[in-house]
Design a protein around this motif. Structure first.
Motif, mmCIF file in Angstrom:
data_model
loop_
_atom_site.group_PDB
_atom_site.id
_atom_site.type_symbol
_atom_site.label_atom_id
_atom_site.label_comp_id
_atom_site.label_asym_id
_atom_site.label_seq_id
_atom_site.Cartn_x
_atom_site.Cartn_y
_atom_site.Cartn_z
ATOM 1 N N SER A 286 5.264 -4.760 1.782
ATOM 2 C CA SER A 286 6.020 -4.869 -0.216
ATOM 3 C C SER A 286 5.952 -6.082 -0.673
ATOM 4 C CB SER A 286 6.760 -3.871 -0.191
ATOM 5 O OG SER A 286 8.091 -4.182 0.437
ATOM 6 N N ASP A 287 6.085 -5.775 -1.696
ATOM 7 C CA ASP A 287 7.235 -6.794 -2.366
ATOM 8 C C ASP A 287 8.356 -7.220 -3.069
ATOM 9 O OD1 ASP A 287 4.122 -8.119 -2.248
ATOM 10 O OD2 ASP A 287 4.043 -7.261 -4.646
ATOM 11 N N GLN A 288 9.393 -6.560 -1.688
ATOM 12 C CA GLN A 288 10.768 -6.543 -2.329
ATOM 13 C C GLN A 288 11.442 -6.153 -3.707
ATOM 14 O OE1 GLN A 288 12.701 -9.510 -0.228
ATOM 15 N NE2 GLN A 288 10.989 -10.775 0.099
ATOM 16 N N GLN A 289 9.875 -4.835 -4.225
ATOM 17 C CA GLN A 289 10.621 -4.213 -5.193
ATOM 18 C C GLN A 289 12.195 -3.780 -5.427
ATOM 19 O OE1 GLN A 289 8.175 -3.504 -3.860
ATOM 20 N NE2 GLN A 289 6.160 -4.185 -5.487
ATOM 21 N N ASN A 290 12.289 -3.923 -7.256
ATOM 22 C CA ASN A 290 14.035 -3.293 -6.598
ATOM 23 C C ASN A 290 14.075 -2.330 -7.073
ATOM 24 O OD1 ASN A 290 14.030 -5.390 -8.247
ATOM 25 N ND2 ASN A 290 13.791 -5.030 -10.639
ATOM 26 N N GLY A 291 14.943 -1.765 -5.777
ATOM 27 C CA GLY A 291 15.374 -0.707 -4.974
ATOM 28 C C GLY A 291 14.649 -0.221 -3.803
ATOM 29 N N LEU A 292 13.855 -0.562 -3.638
ATOM 30 C CA LEU A 292 12.610 -0.536 -2.016
ATOM 31 C C LEU A 292 13.088 -0.307 -1.289
ATOM 32 C CD1 LEU A 292 9.841 1.029 -1.713
ATOM 33 C CD2 LEU A 292 9.380 -1.853 -1.527
ATOM 34 N N ILE A 293 14.261 -2.021 -0.736
ATOM 35 C CA ILE A 293 14.751 -2.002 0.667
ATOM 36 C C ILE A 293 15.971 -0.627 0.933
ATOM 37 C CG2 ILE A 293 15.834 -3.843 1.265
ATOM 38 C CD1 ILE A 293 14.770 -6.449 0.591
ATOM 39 N N PRO A 294 16.493 -0.878 -0.523
ATOM 40 C CA PRO A 294 17.359 0.567 0.042
ATOM 41 C C PRO A 294 17.082 1.996 0.115
ATOM 42 C CG PRO A 294 17.549 -0.127 -2.385
ATOM 43 C CD PRO A 294 16.996 -1.343 -1.726
ATOM 44 N N ALA A 295 16.229 1.639 -0.336
ATOM 45 C CA ALA A 295 15.010 3.045 -0.492
ATOM 46 C C ALA A 295 14.753 3.829 0.901
ATOM 47 C CB ALA A 295 13.825 3.301 -1.826
ATOM 48 N N PHE A 296 14.151 2.141 1.187
ATOM 49 C CA PHE A 296 13.784 2.176 2.882
ATOM 50 C C PHE A 296 14.608 2.863 3.133
ATOM 51 C CE2 PHE A 296 9.500 0.418 2.523
ATOM 52 C CZ PHE A 296 8.107 0.347 3.112
ATOM 53 N N GLN A 297 15.301 2.225 3.868
ATOM 54 C CA GLN A 297 16.438 2.270 4.391
ATOM 55 C C GLN A 297 17.423 3.964 4.227
ATOM 56 O OE1 GLN A 297 19.770 -0.411 3.004
ATOM 57 N NE2 GLN A 297 18.790 -1.901 3.839
ATOM 58 N N LYS A 298 16.570 4.387 3.563
ATOM 59 C CA LYS A 298 17.496 6.658 3.220
ATOM 60 C C LYS A 298 16.012 6.864 3.921
ATOM 61 C CE LYS A 298 19.118 9.614 0.463
ATOM 62 N NZ LYS A 298 19.703 9.853 -0.948
ATOM 63 N N VAL A 299 15.637 7.098 3.304
ATOM 64 C CA VAL A 299 13.726 7.634 3.821
ATOM 65 C C VAL A 299 13.359 7.371 4.928
ATOM 66 C CG1 VAL A 299 12.117 8.719 2.757
ATOM 67 C CG2 VAL A 299 13.456 7.266 0.693
ATOM 68 N N LEU A 300 12.898 6.060 5.314
ATOM 69 C CA LEU A 300 12.592 4.935 6.380
ATOM 70 C C LEU A 300 12.981 3.974 7.173
ATOM 71 C CD1 LEU A 300 8.816 5.167 4.721
ATOM 72 C CD2 LEU A 300 9.092 6.813 6.685
ATOM 73 N N PRO A 301 14.254 4.706 7.481
ATOM 74 C CA PRO A 301 15.112 4.269 8.260
ATOM 75 C C PRO A 301 14.708 3.388 9.828
ATOM 76 C CG PRO A 301 16.155 5.833 9.145
ATOM 77 C CD PRO A 301 15.113 6.414 7.768
ATOM 78 N N ASN A 302 13.808 3.783 10.517
ATOM 79 C CA ASN A 302 13.339 3.663 11.595
ATOM 80 C C ASN A 302 11.830 3.374 11.441
ATOM 81 O OD1 ASN A 302 15.786 3.989 12.700
ATOM 82 N ND2 ASN A 302 14.497 6.765 12.807
ATOM 83 N N SER A 303 11.414 2.634 10.012
ATOM 84 C CA SER A 303 10.104 2.347 10.378
ATOM 85 C C SER A 303 10.140 0.471 10.056
ATOM 86 C CB SER A 303 8.939 2.712 8.864
ATOM 87 O OG SER A 303 9.851 2.415 8.099
ATOM 88 N N HIS A 304 8.652 -0.053 10.135
ATOM 89 C CA HIS A 304 8.725 -1.289 9.771
ATOM 90 C C HIS A 304 8.056 -1.357 8.877
ATOM 91 C CE1 HIS A 304 9.258 -1.346 13.791
ATOM 92 N NE2 HIS A 304 8.523 -0.205 14.462
ATOM 93 N N HIS A 305 9.223 -3.063 8.251
ATOM 94 C CA HIS A 305 8.899 -3.464 7.061
ATOM 95 C C HIS A 305 8.424 -4.727 6.790
ATOM 96 C CE1 HIS A 305 10.557 -3.435 2.753
ATOM 97 N NE2 HIS A 305 9.026 -3.486 2.358
ATOM 98 N N ARG A 306 7.081 -4.620 6.594
ATOM 99 C CA ARG A 306 6.982 -6.296 6.058
ATOM 100 C C ARG A 306 6.779 -7.360 4.067
ATOM 101 N NH1 ARG A 306 0.943 -6.816 9.146
ATOM 102 N NH2 ARG A 306 2.084 -5.960 11.278
ATOM 103 N N PHE A 307 7.225 -8.163 4.189
ATOM 104 C CA PHE A 307 7.525 -8.957 3.361
ATOM 105 C C PHE A 307 6.226 -9.439 2.050
ATOM 106 C CE2 PHE A 307 12.437 -9.215 3.889
ATOM 107 C CZ PHE A 307 12.011 -7.610 3.208
ATOM 108 N N CYS A 308 5.592 -9.551 1.266
ATOM 109 C CA CYS A 308 4.667 -10.550 0.779
ATOM 110 C C CYS A 308 4.582 -11.993 1.006
ATOM 111 C CB CYS A 308 4.553 -9.766 -0.511
ATOM 112 S SG CYS A 308 2.307 -10.687 0.014
#
Length: 423
Positions: A286-308
């Motif tokens: 993702s491009d680190q959109q507003n609210g996306l990182i805390p959303a990941f921490q709640k819905v997909l805390p164990n998945s891998h997250h890359r930044f553009c």
């Protein structure tokens, strides 16, 4: 030559020479005058003596359209009453047209007309109004900024006629959702209301969902873009990638804005549709959109997250503008082994310690190949998956909500069919 038949106030208009006549049962002849038909005659009005109009409003609209189509300039009305109207050319040429009441009725007809213009023809005409262009589907050229505004108003009115009013579109969302479910089995359509009013809609077409599950890598790009319609809002999208490096659109949603709440709502629906069970086997970029990182921490805390990395570099460039540091950053990003990563970072530290410290604050597994998980079999650094999708839907994003969803739906179905033919 001027034809005047209104000198006598008690004049009986039935005495005019009529175009048609008919006989009643007693053999008495009744004269019939030509009537102005707004549906067929308004596009190019022809004014003749004795022509009958419904009322003074229709007569004035016909005269204005007459001047616009024939480029005769502006028309003004020295006398403007319900049953008596006098029209003259604003440029003081001899042209004149008068209407009066017909005998025994409230209908009006042309009683005087001098159809002779001595003024030159022009495109400029202040009589032009937007409703004339849209109501009668006319194409008229204008030259002034003031009158171009009327042209823009006419365009807006025409779009409303073609596409329907903005508010009415939202009442059709449930019909559209039901139609999609019936024609595309397996499709998921979720509409969320806030106090009885539309707030969000989520769309995951059955063909897109099954295609992603059957042949795409476990890597998904996430992004959001602004809508350009009257009610604005934002469109969130999830795009996958095929093993042959082609994009595959999975789901999209219209939300009020990008924030933690909207991203959580979108991710929860996406996870259910895609079938994410083992989160550690999935990677998102993702491009680190507003609210996306805390959303990941709640819905997909164990998945891998890359930044553009393109967006990472944009922030880096605002602080460190040397080309040498730019090259050093991309060298760090493209390293494929941890020892090599450490060596290149030390080289950057020698160039600029502040740039080194700024980059070390970012977790390397978000942006460097050397720390990426190998399971997705994809070392993608840029979120071009979603950028290409946003570019393709540039025109639909300007439409009303149902029209936009239909255009995106059609686009995705065409893309699937084209790939089916190619493969």
């Amino acid at each position: 030559m001027e034809q005047n038949v209104v000198d006598d106030p008690n004049y009986n208009s039935d005495a005019l020479e009529s175009v048609h006549s008919s006989d009643d049962e007693r053999g008495k002849k009744h004269e019939q005058f030509p009537e102005f038909n707004e549906k067929t005659d308004m596009k190019n009005p022809t004014l003749t003596l004795g022509l009958v109009f419904r009322d003074h409003v229709q007569f004035k609209r016909a005269l204005i359209m007459y001047s616009l189509v024939n480029r005769y300039g502006e028309i003004h009305f020295p006398r403007n009453e319900k049953l008596k109207v006098t029209a003259k050319c604003a440029k003081r040429c001899p042209w004149k047209c008068c209407v009066g009441k017909m005998y025994g009725s409230k209908t009006i007809q042309i009683k005087t007309i001098l159809d002779e213009h001595t003024c030159g023809r022009t495109w400029a005409n202040k009589n032009m109004k937007s409703h004339l262009l849209t109501d009668f589907n006319c194409q008229i050229r204008v030259e002034s900024r003031l009158w171009k505004n009327e042209g823009y108003k006419a365009l807006d009115r025409a779009l409303k006629i073609i596409e329907g009013k903005h508010a009415e579109q939202y009442t059709k969302l449930w019909d559209y959702a039901e139609k999609v479910r019936n024609t595309n089995p397996g499709s998921i359509m979720k509409v969320k209301l806030d106090r009885g009013r539309f707030q969000r809609i989520y769309v995951c077409l059955g063909a897109c969902k099954e295609g992603f599950k059957s042949g795409c890598r476990p890597l998904i790009g996430l992004d959001g873009c602004y809508l350009k319609s009257v009610h604005e809002g934002q469109l969130l999208c999830a795009v996958g990638i095929y093993p042959n490096d082609e994009t595959w659109d999975i789901a999209y949603a219209v939300v009020e804005m990008e924030n933690k709440s909207s991203w959580i709502w979108f991710l929860e629906l996406l996870v259910d549709d895609v079938g994410v069970v083992n989160q550690e086997g999935w990677t998102f970029i993702s491009d680190q959109q507003n609210g996306l990182i805390p959303a990941f921490q709640k819905v997909l805390p164990n998945s891998h997250h890359r930044f553009c990395v393109r967006h990472l570099y944009t922030n880096f460039r605002n602080l460190f503008k040397w080309k040498t540091l730019k090259d050093a950053l991309w060298s760090v990003v493209k390293t494929t082994a941890v020892p090599h990563f450490k060596k290149v970072m030390e080289d950057m530290k020698k160039l600029d310690e502040k740039a080194y410290n700024w980059l070390m604050k970012k977790l390397a597994h978000h942006w460097s190949k050397s720390h990426f998980e190998t399971y997705p079999k994809c070392d993608m650094l840029l979120n071009n998956l979603c950028e290409s999708f946003n570019d393709v839907i540039l025109v639909p994003r300007q439409k009303l909500i149902v029209i936009m969803l239909l255009l995106i739906h059609t686009l995705l179905m065409k893309r699937i069919q084209m790939r089916r033919i190619q493969w």
